[in-house]
Design an enzyme around this catalytic site. Sequence first.
Site, PDB file in Angstrom:
ATOM      1  N   ASP A 137       0.939  -1.265  -0.209  1.00 35.18           N
ATOM      2  CA  ASP A 137      -0.482   0.067   0.123  1.00 35.18           C
ATOM      3  C   ASP A 137       0.957   1.251  -0.315  1.00 35.18           C
ATOM      4  O   ASP A 137       1.685   1.360   0.751  1.00 35.18           O
ATOM      5  CB  ASP A 137      -1.186  -0.009   1.571  1.00 35.18           C
ATOM      6  CG  ASP A 137      -1.913   0.630   0.959  1.00 35.18           C
ATOM      7  OD1 ASP A 137      -3.455   0.381   0.736  1.00 35.18           O
ATOM      8  OD2 ASP A 137      -1.938   2.267   0.883  1.00 35.18           O
ATOM      9  N   CYS A 185     -20.282  -0.447  -1.817  1.00 39.21           N
ATOM     10  CA  CYS A 185     -20.800  -1.049  -3.034  1.00 39.21           C
ATOM     11  C   CYS A 185     -21.824  -1.018  -4.315  1.00 39.21           C
ATOM     12  O   CYS A 185     -21.802  -1.230  -5.535  1.00 39.21           O
ATOM     13  CB  CYS A 185     -20.026  -3.041  -3.193  1.00 39.21           C
ATOM     14  SG  CYS A 185     -19.095  -3.028  -1.970  1.00 39.21           S
ATOM     15  N   LYS A 191     -24.712  -0.679   7.432  1.00 33.44           N
ATOM     16  CA  LYS A 191     -25.043  -2.176   8.384  1.00 33.44           C
ATOM     17  C   LYS A 191     -24.970  -2.128   9.655  1.00 33.44           C
ATOM     18  O   LYS A 191     -23.875  -1.634  10.184  1.00 33.44           O
ATOM     19  CB  LYS A 191     -24.890  -2.501   6.430  1.00 33.44           C
ATOM     20  CG  LYS A 191     -23.610  -3.126   6.393  1.00 33.44           C
ATOM     21  CD  LYS A 191     -24.237  -4.914   5.564  1.00 33.44           C
ATOM     22  CE  LYS A 191     -22.531  -5.317   5.757  1.00 33.44           C
ATOM     23  NZ  LYS A 191     -22.204  -6.309   5.253  1.00 33.44           N
TER      24      LYS A 191
END
Length: 459
Positions: A30, A260, A321
């Site tokens: 990364d 998403c 969620k």
Amino acid sequence: MKLCVIGTGYVGLVGASVFSDWGNTVVGVDIDAKKIERIKAGDMPIYEPGLSELVLKNIKEKRLSFTTSLKEGIADAEVVFICVGTPQDDTGAADLSAVWQVAEEIGRNLNGYKVIVTKSTVPIGTNERVKEIIKETSNGKVTFDVASNPEFLREGSSVEDMMKTDRTVMGSDSPKALEILKELYTHLNSPIVACDLRSAEIIKYASNAFLATKISFINEIALLCDRAGADVSVVAEGMGYDKRIGKAFLKAGIGYGGSCFPKDVAALFRTSTDQAYDFRLLRGVMEVNEKQKYHFVKKITEKLGKNLNGKVIACLGLAFKDNTDDIRESVALEVIKLLRGLGAQLRVFDPQATENAKGVLGDLDIYYAKDGYDAATGADALCILTEWGEFRELEAKKLKKVMRGDIVFDGRNIMNRDQLEVAGFTYFSVGRPAYAVRQSNGHKSLKNRVTGALLNFSK
Ligand code: UGA
């Protein structure tokens, strides 16, 4: 097998740790040096059950390491996974700049045959472009193959999802690359779908779009249930026993969110438009999802008034969620902004996402509570905005005691209506009007049914 995983977001970090746990030697890459330091110390940049333990275990057993140098990361790798972000741009399309950048750098540092695999969610044709870029930047000196291997893991259960996947999809025009990938996954004993690049790319989008379609479908059924006096949870149960339909993703609520579904449905729609095809069904899916939160807020204003000045509302849930601290495209935050805009004083709580939410809601003068009861204290109404299991455990009597009012608006249909009503609450949900639920629970009070029906038809 020696692997390199580029990008340490949800897909990359979970992928790197699970691959290493399967016995492979994995280097995670990364560009964010601070993030890499945090991960090495076991301080995960994301909340994901089981992830920290898995990362630390595999670092300790020397199968997993991290670096900020892509050159170093791919040097010994046989397979290189691209797992960088593909956020939505202003036109609804996926922003692929990070993918192109990584592909260029791979090309410049290619030192021998490797399979370059895209795990990021990318539109049709992306892998072909990745191949071209690597070919250009490596000056055709080294052989390589490109493959698409989309991921289907859900945030909040991603480690488990990857360990016990329903299927593995791999697309490539190279039989050699497919054989190498099969070797990596074959021990999972789940079906492997080996196909061409473009089919693999579409499988990912079509899967997410189909699940989003199920949610929008049941949300529309919920609106119908509210009007017609039926209980959407019973309807979903009755539908779900049919194996062709299945029970999953038929939970009505305030709409889908996250990093998403909204992005991928929009991107698939955009891809269809690019192919001169009007994907009308997807347009409907997006429209229904966008409206769902307004139906919920309307229920609140119908009971509390259009001007919420002076009203105190407790909102439980900030994450998009349960089991995650992710607030990206969270419908809970959208509802909170709408209620605040109407003048309500808000007392909010989330088990994991509070810190992230403060960054977005910070200047809205909102009280961040330490738990559900603290949020409910002095409130006129309580709203459930995220499906956290622990909200179900809140004691109705205790809530009633600390609250000023007696209304619960359950945007996720998770609370126990009977307990709340016995404690003196009036309970509103999504697609489960009171008398319909009494009937489905076996309470055959004709008075309730008739009153409920009259109330509905008079709307
Ligand atoms: C989703 C897919 O489920 C994964 O298979 C996929 O790999 C992932 O996107 C991705 O592309 O990376 P995720 O975004 O983690 O996973 O979340 P889901 O569990 O799918 O939930 C998405 C949204 O739908 C949430 O806001 C949730 O509250 C809502 N939802 C879900 C409903 O409203 N009703 C349901 O029945 C299920």
